[in-house]
Design a protein around this motif. Structure first.
Motif, PDB file in Angstrom:
ATOM      1  N   GLY A   1       0.821  -1.036  -0.021  1.00  0.00           N
ATOM      2  CA  GLY A   1       0.006  -0.029  -0.231  1.00  0.00           C
ATOM      3  C   GLY A   1       0.817   1.310  -0.008  1.00  0.00           C
ATOM      4  O   GLY A   1       2.023   1.262   0.020  1.00  0.00           O
ATOM      5  N   PRO A   2       0.126   2.394  -0.236  1.00  0.00           N
ATOM      6  CA  PRO A   2       1.008   3.874  -0.378  1.00  0.00           C
ATOM      7  C   PRO A   2       1.423   4.160   1.220  1.00  0.00           C
ATOM      8  O   PRO A   2       0.897   3.756   2.176  1.00  0.00           O
ATOM      9  CB  PRO A   2      -0.146   4.763  -0.442  1.00  0.00           C
ATOM     10  N   LEU A   3       2.537   4.771   0.885  1.00  0.00           N
ATOM     11  CA  LEU A   3       3.431   5.360   2.272  1.00  0.00           C
ATOM     12  C   LEU A   3       2.957   6.891   2.267  1.00  0.00           C
ATOM     13  O   LEU A   3       3.106   7.469   1.334  1.00  0.00           O
ATOM     14  CB  LEU A   3       4.897   4.980   1.997  1.00  0.00           C
ATOM     15  N   VAL A   4       2.461   7.402   3.277  1.00  0.00           N
ATOM     16  CA  VAL A   4       2.154   8.750   3.580  1.00  0.00           C
ATOM     17  C   VAL A   4       3.219   9.214   4.960  1.00  0.00           C
ATOM     18  O   VAL A   4       3.174   8.520   5.890  1.00  0.00           O
ATOM     19  CB  VAL A   4       0.861   9.058   3.974  1.00  0.00           C
ATOM     20  N   LEU A   5       3.852  10.381   4.521  1.00  0.00           N
ATOM     21  CA  LEU A   5       4.688  11.028   5.325  1.00  0.00           C
ATOM     22  C   LEU A   5       4.180  12.261   6.139  1.00  0.00           C
ATOM     23  O   LEU A   5       3.803  13.135   5.009  1.00  0.00           O
ATOM     24  CB  LEU A   5       6.166  11.211   4.892  1.00  0.00           C
ATOM     25  N   ALA A   6       4.135  12.455   7.366  1.00  0.00           N
ATOM     26  CA  ALA A   6       3.772  13.598   7.907  1.00  0.00           C
ATOM     27  C   ALA A   6       4.633  13.874   9.069  1.00  0.00           C
ATOM     28  O   ALA A   6       5.045  12.921   9.848  1.00  0.00           O
ATOM     29  CB  ALA A   6       2.216  13.372   8.353  1.00  0.00           C
ATOM     30  N   GLY A   7       5.068  15.328   9.122  1.00  0.00           N
ATOM     31  CA  GLY A   7       5.643  15.737  10.400  1.00  0.00           C
ATOM     32  C   GLY A   7       5.528  16.960  10.673  1.00  0.00           C
ATOM     33  O   GLY A   7       5.020  17.959   9.866  1.00  0.00           O
ATOM     34  N   HIS A   8       5.762  17.081  11.967  1.00  0.00           N
ATOM     35  CA  HIS A   8       5.423  18.434  12.553  1.00  0.00           C
ATOM     36  C   HIS A   8       6.471  19.153  13.086  1.00  0.00           C
ATOM     37  O   HIS A   8       7.463  18.547  13.864  1.00  0.00           O
ATOM     38  CB  HIS A   8       4.464  18.273  13.757  1.00  0.00           C
ATOM     39  N   SER A   9       6.809  20.396  12.655  1.00  0.00           N
ATOM     40  CA  SER A   9       8.058  21.346  13.254  1.00  0.00           C
ATOM     41  C   SER A   9       9.241  20.670  12.710  1.00  0.00           C
ATOM     42  O   SER A   9       9.435  20.528  11.593  1.00  0.00           O
ATOM     43  CB  SER A   9       8.011  21.605  14.824  1.00  0.00           C
ATOM     44  N   ALA A  10      10.180  20.527  13.763  1.00  0.00           N
ATOM     45  CA  ALA A  10      11.350  19.584  13.197  1.00  0.00           C
ATOM     46  C   ALA A  10      11.089  18.411  12.078  1.00  0.00           C
ATOM     47  O   ALA A  10      11.601  18.270  11.531  1.00  0.00           O
ATOM     48  CB  ALA A  10      12.200  19.425  14.523  1.00  0.00           C
ATOM     49  N   GLY A  11       9.934  17.746  12.966  1.00  0.00           N
ATOM     50  CA  GLY A  11       9.428  16.729  12.168  1.00  0.00           C
ATOM     51  C   GLY A  11       9.018  16.813  10.723  1.00  0.00           C
ATOM     52  O   GLY A  11       8.939  16.140   9.724  1.00  0.00           O
ATOM     53  N   GLY A  12       8.496  18.053  10.556  1.00  0.00           N
ATOM     54  CA  GLY A  12       7.967  18.634   9.246  1.00  0.00           C
ATOM     55  C   GLY A  12       9.139  18.759   8.165  1.00  0.00           C
ATOM     56  O   GLY A  12       9.288  18.187   7.113  1.00  0.00           O
ATOM     57  N   HIS A  13      10.225  19.309   8.933  1.00  0.00           N
ATOM     58  CA  HIS A  13      11.653  19.359   8.090  1.00  0.00           C
ATOM     59  C   HIS A  13      12.004  17.969   7.711  1.00  0.00           C
ATOM     60  O   HIS A  13      12.542  17.611   6.478  1.00  0.00           O
ATOM     61  CB  HIS A  13      12.758  20.146   9.034  1.00  0.00           C
TER      62      HIS A  13
END
Length: 268
Positions: free
Chosen positions: A132-144
């Motif tokens: 299946g598809p892989l979705v990447l999400a991250g916040h702040s430093a995780g967004g970087h």
């Protein structure tokens, strides 16, 4: 005319401008613990030898239709996966598995080493949920860090071909302004490493949709950082989310039908 003096530490300080900011760690911890009590997961799955190189895996009731990896923030210097477990709610409700990794922190390691940790975590997580598809999400430093996974040097191997969407939330896309802050020392940043770790200065893979998300009530520096990436990466979408600041902008990941979750998962 006298040149305007910018207090760069203040420009990138969130907590002083968020009401009751000191209560957020305890609130996050309580919500994450309640989620883990209700939804048992496979905790502390190793993707390396360091004690922080671990991720938690949560599976939906049916066979997963794909995988979301959520990377937490904390200016690359604080927090771990245990604060954010409830951010898996929207993924599970939509039939996706969810992985939340911890990673090594500065000043023990540098940002390039943290980027390497996320590269290893994503590859290991994709091997655990191989379809299946892989979705990447991250916040702040995780967004970087999730934005870095689309750059030419990411070297994700087979997992790269499964990336269907990337959502950097309230990220730092150009690290060079941080050279003017007191964080530069603990982060081990210099001019070369700041440029080399700045997604806004790199070309992403052209075949993966990117949706940059930021709160409308965030510090102007973070709205700028989001806009810089959306402008630099041709085709990237940008949402400036009304009524949300840096600490609550990710609340939608804990709600299956929120605008944030809809933007992340719809059509997959």
């Amino acid at each position: 005319m006298q040149a305007e003096t910018v207090d760069w530490d203040d420009a990138y300080a969130n907590a002083p401008y968020i009401p009751d900011s000191e209560t957020y760690p305890a609130r996050l911890t309580a919500a994450a613990e309640a989620f883990r009590a209700a939804v048992p997961g496979e905790l502390d799955c190793p993707y390396g030898e360091h004690p922080r190189q671990r991720f938690d895996l949560f599976l939906p009731e049916a066979e997963p239709k794909g995988l979301m990896v959520f990377v937490h923030g904390g200016y690359w210097m604080r927090f771990d996966k245990s604060f954010w477990s409830h951010m898996a709610k929207s993924a599970l409700a939509r039939g996706f598995a969810a992985v939340l990794p911890s990673y090594r922190l500065a000043p023990e390691v540098t940002i390039p080493e943290i980027t390497a940790d996320i590269r290893a975590a994503v590859a290991a997580a994709a091997a655990r949920v191989p379809e299946g598809p892989l979705v990447l999400a991250g916040h702040s430093a995780g967004g970087h860090l999730v934005a870095r996974m689309l750059c030419a040097d990411a070297a994700l191997g087979a997992a790269a071909d499964r990336i269907a969407r990337v959502m950097p939330i309230s990220l730092i896309s150009d690290l060079r302004p941080l050279l003017k802050t007191q964080m530069a020392g603990p982060l081990g940043l210099d001019a070369d490493s700041a440029a080399a770790e700045s997604p806004a200065l790199m070309a992403p893979r052209a075949d993966v949709p990117v949706h940059v998300w930021v709160g409308a009530d965030e510090r102007p520096a973070f709205v700028d950082q989001a806009r810089w990436l959306a402008e630099a990466w041709t085709g990237a979408a940008l949402t400036v989310d009304p009524g949300h600041h840096h600490f609550n902008v990710i609340d939608g990941l804990a709600q299956a039908d929120s605008p944030l979750a809809t933007a992340l998962f719809d059509g997959l």
